[in-house]
Design a protein around this motif. Sequence first.
Motif, mmCIF file in Angstrom:
data_model
loop_
_atom_site.group_PDB
_atom_site.id
_atom_site.type_symbol
_atom_site.label_atom_id
_atom_site.label_comp_id
_atom_site.label_asym_id
_atom_site.label_seq_id
_atom_site.Cartn_x
_atom_site.Cartn_y
_atom_site.Cartn_z
ATOM 1 N N LEU A 18 19.698 -18.335 -16.743
ATOM 2 C CA LEU A 18 19.518 -16.952 -17.208
ATOM 3 C C LEU A 18 20.816 -16.374 -17.745
ATOM 4 O O LEU A 18 20.809 -15.613 -18.723
ATOM 5 C CB LEU A 18 18.945 -16.083 -16.089
ATOM 6 N N ASP A 19 21.938 -16.744 -17.138
ATOM 7 C CA ASP A 19 23.236 -16.271 -17.628
ATOM 8 C C ASP A 19 23.528 -16.836 -19.016
ATOM 9 O O ASP A 19 23.980 -16.111 -19.906
ATOM 10 C CB ASP A 19 24.341 -16.656 -16.643
ATOM 11 N N GLU A 22 21.316 -15.025 -21.455
ATOM 12 C CA GLU A 22 21.801 -13.658 -21.692
ATOM 13 C C GLU A 22 23.016 -13.656 -22.611
ATOM 14 O O GLU A 22 23.110 -12.848 -23.540
ATOM 15 C CB GLU A 22 22.131 -12.999 -20.350
ATOM 16 N N ARG A 23 23.940 -14.573 -22.401
ATOM 17 C CA ARG A 23 25.144 -14.622 -23.224
ATOM 18 C C ARG A 23 24.828 -15.096 -24.642
ATOM 19 O O ARG A 23 25.350 -14.548 -25.621
ATOM 20 C CB ARG A 23 26.183 -15.504 -22.549
ATOM 21 N N ARG A 25 21.967 -14.871 -26.277
ATOM 22 C CA ARG A 25 21.142 -13.912 -27.034
ATOM 23 C C ARG A 25 21.988 -12.816 -27.683
ATOM 24 O O ARG A 25 21.582 -12.197 -28.640
ATOM 25 C CB ARG A 25 20.039 -13.310 -26.169
ATOM 26 N N ARG A 26 23.188 -12.623 -27.150
ATOM 27 C CA ARG A 26 24.104 -11.635 -27.738
ATOM 28 C C ARG A 26 24.862 -12.212 -28.935
ATOM 29 O O ARG A 26 25.406 -11.466 -29.740
ATOM 30 C CB ARG A 26 25.087 -11.142 -26.687
ATOM 31 N N LEU A 58 12.553 -13.645 -17.622
ATOM 32 C CA LEU A 58 13.349 -12.895 -18.604
ATOM 33 C C LEU A 58 13.050 -11.401 -18.526
ATOM 34 O O LEU A 58 11.885 -11.010 -18.424
ATOM 35 C CB LEU A 58 13.045 -13.388 -20.021
ATOM 36 N N PRO A 59 14.080 -10.574 -18.621
ATOM 37 C CA PRO A 59 13.834 -9.134 -18.707
ATOM 38 C C PRO A 59 13.028 -8.785 -19.957
ATOM 39 O O PRO A 59 13.223 -9.385 -21.025
ATOM 40 C CB PRO A 59 15.245 -8.537 -18.790
ATOM 41 N N TRP A 62 14.714 -8.163 -23.458
ATOM 42 C CA TRP A 62 15.347 -9.219 -24.253
ATOM 43 C C TRP A 62 14.401 -9.603 -25.392
ATOM 44 O O TRP A 62 13.823 -10.677 -25.403
ATOM 45 C CB TRP A 62 15.693 -10.414 -23.396
ATOM 46 N N VAL A 65 14.545 -13.044 -27.563
ATOM 47 C CA VAL A 65 14.419 -14.334 -26.879
ATOM 48 C C VAL A 65 12.941 -14.714 -26.802
ATOM 49 O O VAL A 65 12.110 -13.925 -26.356
ATOM 50 C CB VAL A 65 15.015 -14.277 -25.455
#
Length: 135
Positions: A18-19, A22-23, A25-26, A58-59, A62, A65
């Motif tokens: 997940l980290d 998250e990284r 996707r930015r 996933l949140p 996002w 994603v």
Amino acid sequence: MSRAVYPGTFDPVTPGHLDVIERARRLFDELTVLVAVNAAKQPTRESEARAAAVHAALPATWHNVTVTAWRGLTADYCHQHSADVIVRGVRNTTDVRHEQELAAMNQSLGVPTLLIPARPNLATVSSTAARAFPG
């Protein structure tokens, strides 16, 4: 528009996965988490079930994603879906050596790889350990 693919077996999805998601996707306009079938591994669930589990983790915010199951070479997926780069997380020097070999192969197929190092507090987390010690 930049597109990246983050392939893996995700059996199960971990905080480290997940980290990386998250990284990554930015860094890219679109990121596809590619839940792969790997003949060298024997996952506990089918790829579609693993993809559903990743999606559920996933949140909802996002929006760039997506998650999909895939059987085949990651480079083939990239070519068929106009993805620019493969993203891979690395936890240690063993991972780096292995991922460099895969990256060289994928580069020869026309797709570069971006290695994202694990955050120190997540470097010991693996799907294998998560299966062995659930909860």
